[in-house]
Write a protein that holds these residues in place. Structure first.
Motif, short mmCIF file in Angstrom:
data_model
loop_
_atom_site.label_atom_id
_atom_site.label_comp_id
_atom_site.label_asym_id
_atom_site.label_seq_id
_atom_site.Cartn_x
_atom_site.Cartn_y
_atom_site.Cartn_z
N SER A 288 3.91 0.54 2.67
CA SER A 288 3.56 -0.34 3.87
C SER A 288 3.18 -1.52 3.49
O SER A 288 2.21 -1.67 2.21
N TYR B 41 0.87 -1.22 -0.13
CA TYR B 41 -0.01 0.04 0.04
C TYR B 41 0.88 1.26 -0.04
O TYR B 41 1.95 1.31 0.71
N GLY C 244 -4.79 5.50 1.89
CA GLY C 244 -3.73 4.79 1.01
C GLY C 244 -4.20 3.98 -0.08
O GLY C 244 -5.29 3.73 0.02
N LYS D 229 5.36 7.12 1.57
CA LYS D 229 5.97 5.79 2.23
C LYS D 229 4.89 4.56 1.84
O LYS D 229 3.88 4.84 1.20
N THR E 50 0.71 -2.94 5.35
CA THR E 50 -0.52 -2.72 6.07
C THR E 50 -1.30 -1.72 5.39
O THR E 50 -0.84 -0.63 5.11
N PRO E 51 -2.67 -1.85 5.18
CA PRO E 51 -3.59 -0.85 4.63
C PRO E 51 -3.67 0.34 5.73
O PRO E 51 -3.35 0.47 7.02
N CYS E 52 -3.55 1.69 5.11
CA CYS E 52 -3.68 3.06 6.15
C CYS E 52 -4.68 4.04 5.46
O CYS E 52 -5.21 3.74 4.42
N PRO E 53 -5.21 4.74 6.15
CA PRO E 53 -6.09 5.76 5.77
C PRO E 53 -5.78 6.49 4.76
O PRO E 53 -4.62 7.24 4.63
N CYS F 160 1.23 4.80 1.20
CA CYS F 160 0.57 5.64 2.25
C CYS F 160 1.17 6.87 2.13
O CYS F 160 2.33 7.18 2.85
#
Length: 172
Positions: free
Chosen positions: A28, A21, A35, A26, A30-33, A23
């Protein structure tokens, strides 16, 4: 030894299927808001395929207009804005539509992600801002005593005036 090779193959297989993902600036796992999921599959090269391709040029004329052509833009007294590879056996209108679709999809991928807005509820208190402004004025006074060029001294005077104005508005 075989166990080690099997473990390495398992790690590679799980890493190949992992999601990535974007973000902000950056990446990642893991999912992020806000992203976006990034496609990490290997790109398919058209060099090894049997499909003949041609290059279309999106040209920008010197008066600002844009147009697609099969010839290099320099031959039409224009600047190259974009180049797209399209199948060679299609009519020109279809090639242009494909090129526009490729351009639009790449613009979606390169667009920056939507910025999440954060509200900072911890506004600085009046007392802390007054203290910071007082320290800023003392620092600017030190710089002024050290001297410098006329432009630098004018900058210091302007910064000091802005800090004093802010102090006045806050009733420090």
């Amino acid at each position: 030894m075989r166990l080690l090779i099997a473990g390495a193959a398992l790690c590679l297989a799980s890493a190949a299927s992992a999601q990535v993902y974007r973000c902000g600036n950056k990446y990642s796992s893991t999912p992020c808001p806000g992203g976006r999921e990034v496609d990490t599959s290997p790109q398919v090269s058209q060099q090894n395929s049997n499909v003949a391709t041609t290059t279309l040029y999106l040209c920008q004329s010197y008066d600002g207009g844009k147009f697609w052509t099969r010839e290099h833009c320099a031959q039409r007294n224009a600047l190259v804005d974009r180049m797209e590879s399209v199948p060679a056996g299609l009519p020109f209108e279809q090639q242009v539509e494909l090129a526009k679709g490729q351009r639009d999809s790449s613009q979606v991928l390169t667009a920056p992600p939507a910025q999440a807005t954060y509200t900072d509820s911890s506004q600085p208190s009046k007392a802390s801002e007054c203290t910071a402004l007082d320290a800023r004025i003392r620092y600017l006074d030190q710089l002024a005593r050290a001297g410098g060029t006329a432009a630098y001294m004018d900058w210091i005077a302007n910064e000091r005036k802005q800090a004093r104005d802010r102090q006045f508005r806050l009733h420090c």
